[in-house]
Design a protein around this motif. Structure first.
Motif, PDB file in Angstrom:
ATOM      1  N   UNK A  99     -11.154  -8.713  -0.196  1.00 11.15           N
ATOM      2  CA  UNK A  99     -11.935  -7.731   0.562  1.00 11.15           C
ATOM      3  C   UNK A  99     -11.440  -7.628   2.004  1.00 11.15           C
ATOM      4  N   UNK A 100     -11.240  -8.788   2.665  1.00 13.76           N
ATOM      5  CA  UNK A 100     -10.832  -8.716   4.075  1.00 13.76           C
ATOM      6  C   UNK A 100      -9.364  -8.299   4.216  1.00 13.76           C
ATOM      7  N   UNK A 101      -8.526  -8.653   3.209  1.00 13.58           N
ATOM      8  CA  UNK A 101      -7.129  -8.189   3.255  1.00 13.58           C
ATOM      9  C   UNK A 101      -7.069  -6.676   3.057  1.00 13.58           C
ATOM     10  N   UNK A 102      -7.905  -6.158   2.157  1.00 14.28           N
ATOM     11  CA  UNK A 102      -7.986  -4.709   1.958  1.00 14.28           C
ATOM     12  C   UNK A 102      -8.392  -4.034   3.271  1.00 14.28           C
ATOM     13  N   UNK A 103      -9.419  -4.618   3.907  1.00 18.12           N
ATOM     14  CA  UNK A 103      -9.891  -4.081   5.189  1.00 18.12           C
ATOM     15  C   UNK A 103      -8.748  -4.091   6.205  1.00 18.12           C
ATOM     16  N   UNK A 125     -10.715   5.416   7.139  1.00 16.02           N
ATOM     17  CA  UNK A 125     -12.005   4.743   7.354  1.00 16.02           C
ATOM     18  C   UNK A 125     -12.844   4.761   6.069  1.00 16.02           C
ATOM     19  N   UNK A 126     -12.721   5.826   5.263  1.00 17.17           N
ATOM     20  CA  UNK A 126     -13.467   5.918   3.999  1.00 17.17           C
ATOM     21  C   UNK A 126     -13.068   4.814   3.028  1.00 17.17           C
ATOM     22  N   UNK A 127     -11.756   4.754   2.654  1.00 11.86           N
ATOM     23  CA  UNK A 127     -11.317   3.683   1.753  1.00 11.86           C
ATOM     24  C   UNK A 127     -11.556   2.285   2.329  1.00 11.86           C
ATOM     25  N   UNK A 128     -11.466   2.133   3.657  1.00 11.90           N
ATOM     26  CA  UNK A 128     -11.704   0.814   4.264  1.00 11.90           C
ATOM     27  C   UNK A 128     -13.106   0.336   3.894  1.00 11.90           C
ATOM     28  N   UNK A 129     -14.095   1.222   4.043  1.00 12.96           N
ATOM     29  CA  UNK A 129     -15.477   0.838   3.744  1.00 12.96           C
ATOM     30  C   UNK A 129     -15.688   0.650   2.246  1.00 12.96           C
ATOM     31  N   UNK A 130     -15.233   1.643   1.458  1.00 12.41           N
ATOM     32  CA  UNK A 130     -15.480   1.604   0.010  1.00 12.41           C
ATOM     33  C   UNK A 130     -14.849   0.360  -0.622  1.00 12.41           C
ATOM     34  N   UNK A 131     -13.592   0.065  -0.247  1.00 11.61           N
ATOM     35  CA  UNK A 131     -12.879  -1.068  -0.835  1.00 11.61           C
ATOM     36  C   UNK A 131     -13.502  -2.401  -0.428  1.00 11.61           C
TER      37      UNK A 131
END
Ligand SMILES: [Zn+2]
Length: 247
Positions: A99-103, A125-131
């Motif tokens: 999760x944090x690597x995705x962020x 910002x959308x994918x950052x939150x969703x992922x």
């Protein structure tokens, strides 16, 4: 075992760094303009003709005309390698690390784009939150605690709401992109704890204030100069995640 994880994550950063650089080059355009599709100097497309062909050299230059595009050479790549390696050393278990690597992978290009153009595109910002939310949901569903997920989601909403209030009070100081970014950063911080959320938010504001004061002292800015806030929110968040550690 831990060192293997760090090296694997750092290697992933090495592979993904050039992709993030290309994202920065394509998305760092002034407001209202379409995403950049071609090299501004020679007009050759910024999309490889064949999947394996690079469009930027390792030094960040257009393969066709050698013009340097985007951030300084290796800056994006080194950021990705160092940050993913540090996260692998400090964050557990695997799904929370994912999760944090995705962020991180979403917000590294955002930091460079915001620094260059004062924009934080929804495309990231959308994918950052969703992922981030999805991976933390998976972590909660596979043995991590549901209250942590609840606190994370609440924290994301709280940080975004706080930034929204600041934006409504002073639209020149903060943008809607910052509000959306705060939702994903706040979610990761609050998964760690309320203290981490406050520390991460505070660190971002302090870093931005230090930068603003430095510009003022050096005469490079006046009181009306807008400082992009995204890079500092991102730096504050990952400073706290890496120093405090998650696990
Ligand atoms: Zn070119």
């Amino acid at each position: 075992m831990a060192i293997v994880g760090c090296l694997t994550a750092a290697a992933a950063g090495l592979v993904i760094g050039p992709v993030l650089r290309l994202l920065v080059v394509r998305l760092a355009v002034p407001s209202g303009e379409p995403w950049r599709r071609a090299c501004p100097a020679c007009d050759s497309p910024l999309r490889p003709a064949r999947a394996a062909l690079p469009v930027l050299s390792p030094a960040g230059r257009c393969i066709a005309c050698q013009t340097r595009l985007g951030p300084p050479p290796l800056s994006v790549e080194v950021t990705a390698v160092v940050l993913l390696g540090l996260l692998a050393a400090r964050v557990q278990p695997g799904l929370v690390l994912t999760a944090v690597c995705w962020l991180a992978v979403c917000v590294i290009p955002l930091a460079y784009i915001d620094a260059a153009t004062h924009r934080l595109p929804d495309l990231l910002t959308g994918p950052a939150y969703a992922g981030t939310a999805a991976f933390l949901l998976a972590a909660a569903a596979t043995g991590e605690s549901w209250p942590r997920l609840g606190r994370g989601l609440l924290g994301g909403i709280a940080f975004a709401a706080f930034c929204l209030v600041l934006f409504l009070i002073s639209p020149s100081g903060m943008g809607p992109g910052d509000v959306k970014l705060a939702a994903s950063l706040g979610t990761a911080l609050a998964w760690l704890g309320w203290g981490a959320l406050i520390a991460g938010a505070l660190a971002g504001f302090l870093l931005a204030a230090c930068y603003g004061v430095t510009l003022l002292v050096r005469g490079r800015a006046d009181r009306k100069t807008q400082v992009p806030f995204g890079p500092f929110m991102i730096a504050g968040t990952f400073l706290v995640l890496v120093i405090a550690g998650v696990g």
